[in-house]
Scaffold this motif. Structure first.
Motif, PDB file in Angstrom:
ATOM      1  N   ARG A 191      -8.755 -15.553 -13.384  1.00  2.69           N
ATOM      2  CA  ARG A 191      -7.780 -15.603 -12.297  1.00  2.69           C
ATOM      3  C   ARG A 191      -7.766 -14.247 -11.606  1.00  2.69           C
ATOM      4  NH1 ARG A 191      -2.415 -14.426 -10.972  1.00  2.69           N
ATOM      5  NH2 ARG A 191      -1.303 -16.097  -9.842  1.00  2.69           N
ATOM      6  N   PHE A 192      -7.978 -14.251 -10.284  1.00  2.00           N
ATOM      7  CA  PHE A 192      -7.979 -13.022  -9.489  1.00  2.00           C
ATOM      8  C   PHE A 192      -6.927 -13.147  -8.403  1.00  2.00           C
ATOM      9  CE2 PHE A 192      -9.852 -10.592  -5.813  1.00  2.00           C
ATOM     10  CZ  PHE A 192      -9.571  -9.331  -6.321  1.00  2.00           C
ATOM     11  N   GLU A 193      -5.952 -12.234  -8.422  1.00  2.00           N
ATOM     12  CA  GLU A 193      -4.894 -12.223  -7.420  1.00  2.00           C
ATOM     13  C   GLU A 193      -5.042 -10.979  -6.559  1.00  2.00           C
ATOM     14  OE1 GLU A 193      -0.053 -11.740  -7.272  1.00  2.00           O
ATOM     15  OE2 GLU A 193      -0.906 -13.188  -8.699  1.00  2.00           O
ATOM     16  N   ASN A 194      -5.193 -11.193  -5.265  1.00  2.00           N
ATOM     17  CA  ASN A 194      -5.434 -10.124  -4.303  1.00  2.00           C
ATOM     18  C   ASN A 194      -4.262 -10.094  -3.320  1.00  2.00           C
ATOM     19  OD1 ASN A 194      -6.372  -8.337  -2.379  1.00  2.00           O
ATOM     20  ND2 ASN A 194      -8.092  -9.611  -1.721  1.00  2.00           N
ATOM     21  N   ASP A 195      -3.392  -9.090  -3.471  1.00  2.00           N
ATOM     22  CA  ASP A 195      -2.163  -8.977  -2.680  1.00  2.00           C
ATOM     23  C   ASP A 195      -2.340  -7.823  -1.694  1.00  2.00           C
ATOM     24  OD1 ASP A 195       0.442  -8.436  -1.735  1.00  2.00           O
ATOM     25  OD2 ASP A 195       1.320  -9.310  -3.532  1.00  2.00           O
ATOM     26  N   GLN A 196      -2.273  -8.130  -0.383  1.00  2.00           N
ATOM     27  CA  GLN A 196      -2.523  -7.108   0.623  1.00  2.00           C
ATOM     28  C   GLN A 196      -1.411  -7.074   1.669  1.00  2.00           C
ATOM     29  OE1 GLN A 196      -6.385  -7.086   2.418  1.00  2.00           O
ATOM     30  NE2 GLN A 196      -7.486  -7.229   0.482  1.00  2.00           N
ATOM     31  N   VAL A 197      -0.867  -5.876   1.853  1.00  2.00           N
ATOM     32  CA  VAL A 197       0.051  -5.587   2.957  1.00  2.00           C
ATOM     33  C   VAL A 197      -0.615  -4.512   3.804  1.00  2.00           C
ATOM     34  CG1 VAL A 197       2.308  -4.706   3.627  1.00  2.00           C
ATOM     35  CG2 VAL A 197       2.089  -6.193   1.607  1.00  2.00           C
ATOM     36  N   PHE A 198      -0.821  -4.809   5.077  1.00  2.00           N
ATOM     37  CA  PHE A 198      -1.586  -3.931   5.959  1.00  2.00           C
ATOM     38  C   PHE A 198      -0.822  -3.763   7.269  1.00  2.00           C
ATOM     39  CE2 PHE A 198      -5.382  -3.733   9.019  1.00  2.00           C
ATOM     40  CZ  PHE A 198      -5.462  -2.353   8.933  1.00  2.00           C
ATOM     41  N   LEU A 199      -0.513  -2.502   7.626  1.00  2.00           N
ATOM     42  CA  LEU A 199       0.194  -2.179   8.860  1.00  2.00           C
ATOM     43  C   LEU A 199      -0.715  -1.325   9.736  1.00  2.00           C
ATOM     44  CD1 LEU A 199       2.418  -2.688   6.600  1.00  2.00           C
ATOM     45  CD2 LEU A 199       3.934  -1.286   7.991  1.00  2.00           C
ATOM     46  N   ARG A 200      -0.526  -1.440  11.053  1.00  2.00           N
ATOM     47  CA  ARG A 200      -1.397  -0.703  11.968  1.00  2.00           C
ATOM     48  C   ARG A 200      -0.675  -0.409  13.283  1.00  2.00           C
ATOM     49  NH1 ARG A 200      -6.812  -3.564  14.113  1.00  2.00           N
ATOM     50  NH2 ARG A 200      -5.235  -4.835  15.171  1.00  2.00           N
ATOM     51  N   VAL A 201      -0.990   0.749  13.863  1.00  2.00           N
ATOM     52  CA  VAL A 201      -0.582   1.059  15.231  1.00  2.00           C
ATOM     53  C   VAL A 201      -1.810   1.599  15.944  1.00  2.00           C
ATOM     54  CG1 VAL A 201       0.253   3.357  14.545  1.00  2.00           C
ATOM     55  CG2 VAL A 201       1.009   2.354  16.711  1.00  2.00           C
ATOM     56  N   ARG A 202      -2.089   1.072  17.122  1.00  2.00           N
ATOM     57  CA  ARG A 202      -3.296   1.453  17.837  1.00  2.00           C
ATOM     58  C   ARG A 202      -2.980   1.723  19.305  1.00  2.00           C
ATOM     59  NH1 ARG A 202      -6.847  -4.078  17.911  1.00  2.00           N
ATOM     60  NH2 ARG A 202      -8.485  -2.525  18.236  1.00  2.00           N
ATOM     61  N   ALA A 203      -3.933   2.305  19.990  1.00  2.00           N
ATOM     62  CA  ALA A 203      -3.748   2.678  21.390  1.00  2.00           C
ATOM     63  C   ALA A 203      -3.842   1.452  22.295  1.00  2.00           C
ATOM     64  CB  ALA A 203      -4.809   3.696  21.789  1.00  2.00           C
ATOM     65  N   PRO A 204      -3.180   1.504  23.445  1.00  2.00           N
ATOM     66  CA  PRO A 204      -3.368   0.428  24.436  1.00  2.00           C
ATOM     67  C   PRO A 204      -4.733   0.554  25.110  1.00  2.00           C
ATOM     68  CG  PRO A 204      -1.923   2.135  25.310  1.00  2.00           C
ATOM     69  CD  PRO A 204      -2.188   2.499  23.879  1.00  2.00           C
ATOM     70  N   SER A 205      -5.063  -0.427  25.915  1.00  2.00           N
ATOM     71  CA  SER A 205      -6.327  -0.422  26.637  1.00  2.00           C
ATOM     72  C   SER A 205      -6.401   0.766  27.591  1.00  2.00           C
ATOM     73  CB  SER A 205      -6.477  -1.732  27.418  1.00  2.00           C
ATOM     74  OG  SER A 205      -7.580  -1.660  28.298  1.00  2.00           O
ATOM     75  N   LEU A 206      -7.607   1.290  27.760  1.00  2.00           N
ATOM     76  CA  LEU A 206      -7.807   2.400  28.688  1.00  2.00           C
ATOM     77  C   LEU A 206      -7.513   2.006  30.133  1.00  2.00           C
ATOM     78  CD1 LEU A 206     -11.133   3.913  27.248  1.00  2.00           C
ATOM     79  CD2 LEU A 206      -8.794   4.741  26.898  1.00  2.00           C
ATOM     80  N   ALA A 207      -7.541   0.707  30.394  1.00  2.00           N
ATOM     81  CA  ALA A 207      -7.261   0.236  31.758  1.00  2.00           C
ATOM     82  C   ALA A 207      -5.849   0.601  32.195  1.00  2.00           C
ATOM     83  CB  ALA A 207      -7.465  -1.273  31.843  1.00  2.00           C
ATOM     84  N   GLY A 208      -4.946   0.788  31.243  1.00  2.00           N
ATOM     85  CA  GLY A 208      -3.573   1.157  31.570  1.00  2.00           C
ATOM     86  C   GLY A 208      -3.347   2.651  31.665  1.00  2.00           C
ATOM     87  N   ASN A 209      -4.422   3.461  31.599  1.00  2.00           N
ATOM     88  CA  ASN A 209      -4.353   4.925  31.697  1.00  2.00           C
ATOM     89  C   ASN A 209      -3.349   5.508  30.700  1.00  2.00           C
ATOM     90  OD1 ASN A 209      -5.148   7.407  32.719  1.00  2.00           O
ATOM     91  ND2 ASN A 209      -3.510   7.434  34.263  1.00  2.00           N
ATOM     92  N   PRO A 210      -3.527   5.258  29.410  1.00  2.00           N
ATOM     93  CA  PRO A 210      -2.578   5.750  28.401  1.00  2.00           C
ATOM     94  C   PRO A 210      -2.651   7.266  28.244  1.00  2.00           C
ATOM     95  CG  PRO A 210      -4.499   4.795  27.342  1.00  2.00           C
ATOM     96  CD  PRO A 210      -4.639   4.503  28.811  1.00  2.00           C
ATOM     97  N   THR A 211      -1.574   7.832  27.723  1.00  2.00           N
ATOM     98  CA  THR A 211      -1.539   9.268  27.450  1.00  2.00           C
ATOM     99  C   THR A 211      -2.350   9.571  26.188  1.00  2.00           C
ATOM    100  OG1 THR A 211       0.420   9.146  26.040  1.00  2.00           O
ATOM    101  CG2 THR A 211       0.775   9.365  28.429  1.00  2.00           C
TER     102      THR A 211
END
Length: 717
Positions: free
Chosen positions: A376-396
């Motif tokens: 029995r293999f139990e794989n528990d994953q909690v994954f959070l992320r924050v990323r940049a917006p598209s370059l088309a919106g001219n982000p800072t």
């Protein structure tokens, strides 16, 4: 302990050693001592290799490599990657920022989102998030090439890596090793063993390491201990318990970037994450129990249980791979990054039982393995992320979490808070039964037939939306092989086998993927010198793999199991003593691994054409090691060196970006100063070659360590 003699039984390569007081009878080819000569003799018996039977290497219709304790010591291998570099059949893969072991055997790697699986004493133990494997408690590393599903169940078609642990030998002995090396590396190892009465042996192995790096700001700290107990229960029953605990603090490091496909634009030491993230923490706590009972000289049973609890937690700031968000693709100096948080846990339980025996009818020998296991293999994953917006919106630049690759300023912006992305738990359950029968005719011909039936169940729960997906699979994995003993020293062999491996995750509809399937053909020649000091194997192989994860052409950003690939090649391995005191190791592999059929890359949707190479797989790999033992001023001395050549490799799927080939040289010398005290010097990457070990994309490239030196003092008692 009075009037004792220690009898060393001839041990098959790769077998684990157990030591038990034994009755005074001939066993495993060792002559009995007269009772009056050794009333309390201790025998170090050679147990058969766990869960695959006892065979002479020339009788096995598959190629195998055993990296024994002396070879591990010759290369001063402290981690699994260093050991596997000795085998040309094994190629390094994306190591998840340095947080786990990932490798391919004969061109094929497992799930890129999980560490590569390996066995420990025949048990699946690589699954989970324990961090890179340390070798302080390992006696030998075995590369069991070709499909092994007929015995071990789900796995990779190219081969299986099995680690043989250090176990009690029923003696009072010990060794302390202290190491200091380049980049502020310091390490201590201990290996201590003793006996408790005449029936119990105890061994304690532990390590501690505090190391800097050639990479800017990177420091790691790790420690672990692996105690074990062996007990003789009567004259025919043996019990072994092993505990494993290790904790590693490792900063997440995706390596360097290539600018416009060109490597070497920035120093290999340049770290492009955020030191303020602190280290990721990987931890493992495991138990392994084995009970072996000999019914007679020809029949024995082996029962074992393994349980491992692993975890990985931490944050990272790493390069953004999506072209529409990555400013580096536009200005050649500003790297867009994303921040991630991971909280991964895995529990793995397996129980296995096997009956092994042999008998003869006339001049025909019969060897039988029958077994069953459940896991029995139990794989528990909690994954959070924050990323940049598209370059088309001219982000800072703050929105981009940007860093100048030529003039990095760490901590320039506050670290943003990652948002939920993945919250799921996957449970895989399986029960299998297997049998293997090998018949030997007139000491010339060996025929093997084997098979395994698995009943497999997978349940995937998405806690973000409470969706549950479940799938089941019943599959039979056959294997057939033949060996012809042309002379006592030379045999020819051929084998065919099928393999399957479950895939983690789900498709667009939320359904778990069908398992990965493969077929493998192998043939070769094996040679063993009459004195057993020299062995060689030459082999050819062909592997077809199906149900590989590829990009969904209809639903962008999702994957499906529909790709196919093949790997064909030639291998040559030689090991042994070629002259008095002179040991040689040669391992060469030619691997032609490519995609069959036009598909899309599962990560970015890039087009992959039929005939494209598989990621990180070199066509040519060569490892040569040479060591010489002699006496200088009456003291034992051993010195030597080696060369590793790895050909160029595809560095990013769907593109023509390649990692260049590299050749590394190393030398070492070890001398006995006084009885039990040795001093050793290692110099790796002698000519300070610039090299890259693996990559996932042009923005995640792992540079190799420059020239470095280590001094080790060992104290044996």
């Amino acid at each position: 302990m009075t009037s004792q003699r220690v009898i060393l039984a001839a041990c098959l390569a790769g077998t684990s050693l157990l030591a038990f007081p034994a009755p005074l009878a001939a066993e495993d080819g060792v002559d009995a001592l007269a009772e009056s000569e050794a009333p309390d003799a201790i025998v170090i018996t050679a147990t058969r290799p766990a869960y695959r039977g006892e065979f002479d290497p020339l009788e096995v219709p598959q190629a195998e490599q055993v990296i024994g304790q002396q070879m591990l010591r010759d290369v001063n291998a402290l981690d699994l990657n260093t050991a596997l570099d000795l085998s040309a059949s094994v190629a390094r893969q994306n190591n998840f920022g340095g947080l786990w072991n990932s490798f391919a055997v004969r061109g094929f790697v497992g799930d890129e989102n999980l560490p590569s699986n390996y066995l420990v004493n025949g048990f699946n133990a690589g699954r989970g998030f324990a961090g890179p494997r340390d070798l302080s408690g390992i006696e030998a590393v075995e590369i069991l090439k070709g499909p092994r599903a007929a015995l071990f169940g789900r796995g990779e078609p190219g081969g299986t890596v099995n680690l043989v642990t250090k176990r009690p030998k029923f003696e009072s002995a010990g060794e302390i090793r202290l190491l200091a090396g380049s980049f502020d590396t310091y390490r201590a190892d201990a290996d201590l063993q003793t006996t408790l009465g005449s029936n119990v042996g105890v061994r304690f192995v532990g390590f501690y390491e505090d190391a800097g790096s050639f990479r800017d700001t990177i420091e790691t700290e790790r420690f672990g201990f692996m105690p074990s107990v062996a007990v003789n229960i009567g004259s025919a029953t043996r019990f072994v318990y092993e505990l494993e605990y290790a904790r590693q603090e490792i900063p997440f490091d995706r390596g360097v970037v290539a600018v416009n496909g060109e490597l070497g634009v920035i120093p290999q030491s340049r770290f492009l994450g955020e030191p303020g993230e602190g280290p990721n923490v990987a931890e493992v706590f495991g138990h392994q129990i084995e009970l072996q009972h000999d019914f007679s000289e020809n029949w024995s049973a082996l029962v074992g249980v393994n349980y491992r609890d692993t975890s990985l937690q931490g944050t990272s700031t790493e390069a953004e791979l999506t072209g529409s968000r990555q400013r580096l693709f536009r200005d050649g100096r500003t790297l867009t990054r994303q921040r991630r948080f991971r909280d991964y846990d895995a529990q793995y339980f397996v129980a296995r039982a096997e009956l092994a025996g042999n008998f003869t009818t006339g001049d025909i020998t019969h060897r039988v393995l029958i077994g069953a296991d459940t896991d029995r293999f139990e794989n528990d994953q909690v994954f959070l992320r924050v990323r940049a917006p598209s370059l088309a919106g001219n982000p800072t630049e703050q929105q981009l979490q940007a860093i100048d690759i030529f003039n990095p300023v760490y901590g320039r912006f506050p670290l943003p808070t990652p948002m939920p992305l993945t919250d799921r738990v996957e449970v895989q359950k399986a029960t299998g039964v297997y049998a293997q029968y090998q018949i030997g005719i007139a000491e010339k011909l060996e025929l093997r037939v084997g098979g395994r039936y698995d009943d497999y169940d997978q349940r995937l729960t998405n806690r973000a939306n409470n969706a549950v997906a479940r799938t089941g699979e019943s599959r039979f994995s056959p294997q057939v092989g033949a060996v012809y003993r042309a002379t006592p020293e030379l045999s020819l062999y051929a084998t065919y086998g099928e393999n399957f491996r479950p895939l983690s995750g789900a498709d667009f509809a939320g359904n778990p993927f069908d398992p990965n399937l493969s077929e493998s053909l192998e043939g070769g020649i094996k040679y063993t010198a009459a004195n057993g000091r020299l062995t060689a194997t030459a082999s050819v192989f062909s592997i077809q793999q199906g149900n590989i994860l590829v990009g969904d052409p209809v639903n962008a950003g999702f994957t499906l199991a529909g790709g196919e690939a093949q790997s064909r090649g030639f291998e040559f391995d030689l090991e042994g003593e070629i002259a008095e005191g002179l040991d040689l190791w040669v391992s060469y592999a030619y691997v032609d691994a490519e995609v069959e059929g036009d598909v899309r890359d599962p990560d970015f949707g890039l087009p992959i054409e039929a005939g494209d190479r598989l990621l990180n797989i070199p066509e040519h790999t060569l490892s040569v090691q040479l060591a010489y033992s002699t006496e200088i001023a009456g003291r034992e001395t051993r010195f030597g060196g080696g060369v590793l050549h790895v050909g160029d490799r595809l560095g990013e799927v769907g593109t023509d970006f390649e990692l260049p080939d590299y050749t590394l040289a190393r030398v070492f010398a070890e001398a006995e100063l006084t009885e039990g005290v040795r001093l050793r010097l290692d110099i790796d990457n002698l000519f300070d070659t610039e090299w890259y070990s693996n990559s996932f994309s042009q923005l995640w490239v792992q540079p190799g360590t420059p020239r470095n030196a280590r001094v080790t003092a060992s104290f044996a008692f």
